[in-house]
Design an enzyme around this catalytic site. Structure first.
Site, PDB file in Angstrom:
ATOM      1  N   ASN A 104       0.820  -1.210   0.000  1.00 40.24           N
ATOM      2  CA  ASN A 104       0.000   0.000   0.000  1.00 40.24           C
ATOM      3  C   ASN A 104       0.862   1.272   0.000  1.00 40.24           C
ATOM      4  O   ASN A 104       2.085   1.215  -0.041  1.00 40.24           O
ATOM      5  CB  ASN A 104      -0.951  -0.025   1.204  1.00 40.24           C
ATOM      6  CG  ASN A 104      -2.281   0.636   0.885  1.00 40.24           C
ATOM      7  OD1 ASN A 104      -2.359   1.603   0.132  1.00 40.24           O
ATOM      8  ND2 ASN A 104      -3.345   0.106   1.472  1.00 40.24           N
ATOM      9  N   HIS A 134      21.633  -0.192  12.582  1.00 36.31           N
ATOM     10  CA  HIS A 134      22.857   0.607  12.618  1.00 36.31           C
ATOM     11  C   HIS A 134      23.531   0.403  13.970  1.00 36.31           C
ATOM     12  O   HIS A 134      22.929   0.621  15.014  1.00 36.31           O
ATOM     13  CB  HIS A 134      22.524   2.083  12.398  1.00 36.31           C
ATOM     14  CG  HIS A 134      22.028   2.368  11.019  1.00 36.31           C
ATOM     15  ND1 HIS A 134      22.873   2.651   9.969  1.00 36.31           N
ATOM     16  CD2 HIS A 134      20.773   2.387  10.503  1.00 36.31           C
ATOM     17  CE1 HIS A 134      22.163   2.842   8.878  1.00 36.31           C
ATOM     18  NE2 HIS A 134      20.889   2.687   9.179  1.00 36.31           N
ATOM     19  N   ALA A 177      -2.103  -3.500  13.339  1.00 36.53           N
ATOM     20  CA  ALA A 177      -1.641  -2.152  13.001  1.00 36.53           C
ATOM     21  C   ALA A 177      -0.797  -1.567  14.129  1.00 36.53           C
ATOM     22  O   ALA A 177      -1.098  -1.740  15.304  1.00 36.53           O
ATOM     23  CB  ALA A 177      -2.836  -1.249  12.710  1.00 36.53           C
TER      24      ALA A 177
END
Length: 202
Positions: A104, A134, A177
């Protein structure tokens, strides 16, 4: 092999969709999809040595950034990438996007080692996928900690999810979500981060 029966079925499905949506909206959808295919073809030509792909769709302002001749992208047929998605590859990495995967708007995929997304997986808006971290403690130029991300088939990933390195998501899993995912998610399961709502009176 394409048969008359298959062609007839295809035309009938298009007619039914046109009737259901209305001609104007039907035309606009397929007009937009036509240009999405052209954008996909453009990036295939731009990164001819890096991208191996069938027919796929690439929405407006979506892009591939490839920074190394050894980086590989495999995109299977009818994958659909919507608007404003950024897919970045570097080093001798491999990104595999399965058949009929849907990505999306505003998604971000950063690959430096390996990311694979299984067939029929659906990815919601604003999802970020990283196969590296990192190392802020390291000294020098190479400060990446590399891993892999494996997303199975028919996975549903909700909006605003962040998927981190060394994550494996099983087939048919659902990622709620707003979740941050790292590690193993079993197949046929729902993954979510627990949240406690608190109200402080003042």
């Amino acid at each position: 092999m394409i048969t008359i029966k298959k062609i007839s079925k295809f035309i009938k499905s298009l007619y039914n969709e046109c009737k259901q949506r209305g001609f104007y909206y039907f035309f606009m959808i397929y007009f937009s999809n036509f240009f999405a295919i052209l954008r996909g073809m453009f990036y295939r030509l731009l990164y001819l040595k890096n991208i191996k792909a069938s027919v796929f769709f690439l929405g407006q302002r979506s892009r591939f950034d490839v920074f190394n001749k050894k980086s590989k992208i495999i995109i299977n047929k009818f994958a659909f990438i919507r608007k404003n998605a950024t897919i970045r590859l570097d080093f001798d990495c491999e990104l595999i996007i399965g058949e009929k995967v849907f990505i999306n708007d505003n998604c971000n995929i950063n690959c430096v080692k390996k990311i694979s997304i299984g067939n029929y997986t659906k990815i919601g808006q604003n999802v970020c996928i990283y196969d590296h971290d990192h190392n802020y403690k390291a000294i020098g130029t190479d400060r990446l900690i590399k891993g892999e991300v494996v997303i199975g088939e028919n996975v549903w990933i909700g909006s605003n999810v962040v998927i981190l390195r060394n994550t494996k998501i099983g087939d048919n899993a659902v990622i709620a979500a707003g979740s941050i995912v790292k590690g193993d998610v079993p197949e046929n399961s729902v993954f979510f981060n627990k949240r406690n709502n608190e109200i402080l009176q003042f």
